[in-house]
Design a protein around this motif. Structure first.
Motif, PDB file in Angstrom:
ATOM      1  N   GLU A  19      41.869  60.836  34.647  1.00  0.00           N
ATOM      2  CA  GLU A  19      40.937  61.820  34.097  1.00  0.00           C
ATOM      3  C   GLU A  19      41.505  62.447  32.832  1.00  0.00           C
ATOM      4  N   ALA A  20      42.807  62.737  32.826  1.00  0.00           N
ATOM      5  CA  ALA A  20      43.434  63.308  31.630  1.00  0.00           C
ATOM      6  C   ALA A  20      43.405  62.306  30.484  1.00  0.00           C
ATOM      7  N   TRP A  21      43.645  61.037  30.772  1.00  0.00           N
ATOM      8  CA  TRP A  21      43.598  59.994  29.728  1.00  0.00           C
ATOM      9  C   TRP A  21      42.184  59.881  29.162  1.00  0.00           C
ATOM     10  N   ILE A  22      41.191  59.900  30.024  1.00  0.00           N
ATOM     11  CA  ILE A  22      39.796  59.813  29.563  1.00  0.00           C
ATOM     12  C   ILE A  22      39.457  60.998  28.672  1.00  0.00           C
ATOM     13  N   ALA A  23      39.892  62.192  29.064  1.00  0.00           N
ATOM     14  CA  ALA A  23      39.625  63.382  28.248  1.00  0.00           C
ATOM     15  C   ALA A  23      40.274  63.254  26.875  1.00  0.00           C
ATOM     16  N   ALA A  46      26.671  51.172  42.458  1.00  0.00           N
ATOM     17  CA  ALA A  46      25.880  51.667  41.330  1.00  0.00           C
ATOM     18  C   ALA A  46      26.785  52.193  40.221  1.00  0.00           C
ATOM     19  N   CYS A  47      27.863  52.847  40.618  1.00  0.00           N
ATOM     20  CA  CYS A  47      28.816  53.369  39.634  1.00  0.00           C
ATOM     21  C   CYS A  47      29.496  52.221  38.892  1.00  0.00           C
ATOM     22  N   ALA A  48      29.909  51.190  39.626  1.00  0.00           N
ATOM     23  CA  ALA A  48      30.552  50.034  38.999  1.00  0.00           C
ATOM     24  C   ALA A  48      29.585  49.311  38.065  1.00  0.00           C
ATOM     25  N   ASP A  49      28.332  49.192  38.490  1.00  0.00           N
ATOM     26  CA  ASP A  49      27.325  48.534  37.647  1.00  0.00           C
ATOM     27  C   ASP A  49      27.094  49.320  36.355  1.00  0.00           C
ATOM     28  N   ALA A  50      27.091  50.647  36.458  1.00  0.00           N
ATOM     29  CA  ALA A  50      26.875  51.474  35.266  1.00  0.00           C
ATOM     30  C   ALA A  50      28.013  51.301  34.268  1.00  0.00           C
ATOM     31  N   LEU A  51      29.239  51.224  34.763  1.00  0.00           N
ATOM     32  CA  LEU A  51      30.377  51.005  33.868  1.00  0.00           C
ATOM     33  C   LEU A  51      30.288  49.630  33.224  1.00  0.00           C
ATOM     34  N   ARG A  52      29.955  48.621  34.010  1.00  0.00           N
ATOM     35  CA  ARG A  52      29.832  47.266  33.459  1.00  0.00           C
ATOM     36  C   ARG A  52      28.759  47.215  32.374  1.00  0.00           C
ATOM     37  N   GLN A  53      27.629  47.850  32.614  1.00  0.00           N
ATOM     38  CA  GLN A  53      26.553  47.857  31.625  1.00  0.00           C
ATOM     39  C   GLN A  53      26.975  48.577  30.341  1.00  0.00           C
ATOM     40  N   ALA A  54      27.721  49.666  30.491  1.00  0.00           N
ATOM     41  CA  ALA A  54      28.199  50.383  29.305  1.00  0.00           C
ATOM     42  C   ALA A  54      29.156  49.514  28.503  1.00  0.00           C
ATOM     43  N   ASP A  93      41.689  48.829  27.495  1.00  0.00           N
ATOM     44  CA  ASP A  93      42.366  49.778  28.376  1.00  0.00           C
ATOM     45  C   ASP A  93      41.482  50.159  29.563  1.00  0.00           C
ATOM     46  N   ILE A  94      40.189  50.352  29.307  1.00  0.00           N
ATOM     47  CA  ILE A  94      39.267  50.686  30.393  1.00  0.00           C
ATOM     48  C   ILE A  94      39.175  49.536  31.388  1.00  0.00           C
ATOM     49  N   GLN A  95      39.060  48.322  30.879  1.00  0.00           N
ATOM     50  CA  GLN A  95      38.971  47.167  31.771  1.00  0.00           C
ATOM     51  C   GLN A  95      40.241  47.027  32.606  1.00  0.00           C
ATOM     52  N   ALA A  96      41.394  47.243  31.982  1.00  0.00           N
ATOM     53  CA  ALA A  96      42.659  47.129  32.707  1.00  0.00           C
ATOM     54  C   ALA A  96      42.775  48.207  33.780  1.00  0.00           C
ATOM     55  N   ALA A  97      42.415  49.448  33.430  1.00  0.00           N
ATOM     56  CA  ALA A  97      42.509  50.549  34.390  1.00  0.00           C
ATOM     57  C   ALA A  97      41.519  50.375  35.528  1.00  0.00           C
ATOM     58  N   ALA A  98      40.298  49.939  35.192  1.00  0.00           N
ATOM     59  CA  ALA A  98      39.282  49.753  36.225  1.00  0.00           C
ATOM     60  C   ALA A  98      39.688  48.652  37.201  1.00  0.00           C
ATOM     61  N   GLY A  99      40.375  47.650  36.707  1.00  0.00           N
ATOM     62  CA  GLY A  99      40.791  46.540  37.559  1.00  0.00           C
ATOM     63  C   GLY A  99      41.984  46.859  38.438  1.00  0.00           C
ATOM     64  N   ARG A 111      30.906  56.986  31.926  1.00  0.00           N
ATOM     65  CA  ARG A 111      30.786  56.011  33.008  1.00  0.00           C
ATOM     66  C   ARG A 111      32.159  55.687  33.603  1.00  0.00           C
ATOM     67  N   MET A 112      33.199  55.662  32.757  1.00  0.00           N
ATOM     68  CA  MET A 112      34.543  55.426  33.269  1.00  0.00           C
ATOM     69  C   MET A 112      35.016  56.607  34.111  1.00  0.00           C
ATOM     70  N   ARG A 113      34.691  57.806  33.687  1.00  0.00           N
ATOM     71  CA  ARG A 113      35.068  58.994  34.473  1.00  0.00           C
ATOM     72  C   ARG A 113      34.390  58.959  35.848  1.00  0.00           C
ATOM     73  N   ASP A 114      33.089  58.617  35.881  1.00  0.00           N
ATOM     74  CA  ASP A 114      32.383  58.500  37.155  1.00  0.00           C
ATOM     75  C   ASP A 114      33.027  57.444  38.049  1.00  0.00           C
ATOM     76  N   TYR A 115      33.420  56.340  37.428  1.00  0.00           N
ATOM     77  CA  TYR A 115      34.033  55.236  38.169  1.00  0.00           C
ATOM     78  C   TYR A 115      35.352  55.677  38.795  1.00  0.00           C
ATOM     79  N   VAL A 116      36.169  56.359  38.000  1.00  0.00           N
ATOM     80  CA  VAL A 116      37.482  56.811  38.470  1.00  0.00           C
ATOM     81  C   VAL A 116      37.347  57.767  39.654  1.00  0.00           C
TER      82      VAL A 116
END
Length: 331
Positions: free
Chosen positions: A262-266, A211-219, A245-251, A188-193
């Motif tokens: 993407e490299a960090w997520i991988a 929808a992408c943001a909602d999916a990340l929030r739900q996860a 870290d995900i919350q900080a990056a998403a914000g 979900r974070m990859r989709d968001y990015v």
């Protein structure tokens, strides 16, 4: 760890763990009480196994960061007439390098090896020790460990115990990690990015972006419901940092390049997968009483006399911490 290298997934997970790892770092089942009981066991074994004088050839199999070797060096250091010739062996180059460097002035030799196929001649060592490692390489590793014990030599290993304290801790950690996998948090974070910058630029619809943001929030909420009540431990710490870290990056998505995120997520996905695999592998290799009887048979078949099959306890009424398997070869 002493992985049989035919199991490439298992070996890869442990090698990844040790790559660049600092001594005493995360993902370990250790607290002060546990560490004290392990140290008490090894201090007693080593004090009995090391002679008052002369050269002693000792090997720490599936050595990890060399905790047992450190204690051996300490005991040997209290015996001024003992010369300790030590070898550390593990399937991971980084592990043996860390272990060899952990004993200060003691010049320990490092050997990268599969414990089920040791590259040492028979009767090579006076003392053969291992802590939570040989079982990963299978029963053959115990036969190999016995093979390299010299006449009058000693073998002692701590082995994961089914139903024990380590198994319970590993199951709890596995449950936390499985919550992250099941929630598809990193997906979900990859989709968001990927999607949010496109929504900002107008190349995808605002509805798709929402929808992408909602999916990340739900996860994130799903993971929080599992991690929140979980007992303290390395998996909870790992996931807690990941969520932060995900919350900080998403914000602050605009502060990062998409390819860097993407490299960090991988990298986080690989770490999560390896961490989860290590926890479940510990569950798979935990030994029953019948298993230990068979392992003792491996040593007996190699000419050793098994002197103890017992447990190290976490305390009165507590779950066992480890099996103890002790054996000696006659003169």
């Amino acid at each position: 760890m002493g992985l049989n290298t035919e199991n490439h997934t298992e070996a890869k997970a442990w090698k990844q763990f040790w790559t660049g790892r600092a001594a005493g770092s995360e993902h370990r089942f250790r607290d002060a009480g546990t560490a004290g009981r392990l140290q008490s066991h090894w201090s007693a074994v080593l004090a009995d196994a090391l002679p008052a004088s002369g050269q002693v050839d000792l090997i720490d199999l599936a050595c990890g960061e060399g905790e047992v070797l450190q204690l051996a060096a300490r005991v040997a250091g209290s015996l001024p007439d003992v010369r300790l010739n030590a070898v550390v062996s593990d399937v991971s180059l980084d592990a043996v390098s860390l272990a060899a460097a952990s004993v200060g002035q003691l010049d320990a030799n490092a050997a990268v090896a599969d414990c089920a196929q040791l590259p040492f001649a028979s009767s090579s060592f006076d003392v053969v020790v291992s802590q939570f490692g040989l079982e990963y390489a299978g029963p053959a590793a115990f036969g190999e460990a016995g093979r390299i014990v010299r006449p009058s030599g000693r073998f002692n290993a701590l082995v994961h115990v089914a139903g024990g304290a380590v198994e319970h801790a590993c199951q709890a950690d596995a449950d936390v990690l499985e919550a992250v996998v099941g929630a598809e948090l990193l997906d979900r974070m990859r989709d968001y990015v990927i999607t949010i910058p496109k929504a900002v630029s107008g190349s995808v619809s605002r509805e798709d972006g929402q929808a992408c943001a909602d999916a990340l929030r739900q996860a994130l909420e799903t993971v929080a419901r599992t991690v929140g009540p979980a007992a303290p431990g390395p998996a909870r710490d790992f996931v807690g940092r990941l969520v932060q870290d995900i919350q900080a990056a998403a914000g602050r998505l605009g502060a990062y390049r998409t390819e860097d995120l993407e490299a960090w997520i991988a990298g986080q996905a690989a770490e999560l997968d390896a961490f989860h695999h290590r926890m479940t592998s510990m569950l798979r290799v935990a030994q029953t009483e019948a298993d230990m009887s068979a392992l003792a048979g491996q040593l007996s078949a190699g000419g050793l006399s098994v002197t103890r099959v017992g447990t190290v306890s976490m305390g009165e009424g507590g779950a066992p911490l480890a099996w103890v398997l002790d054996a000696r070869r006659a003169e």
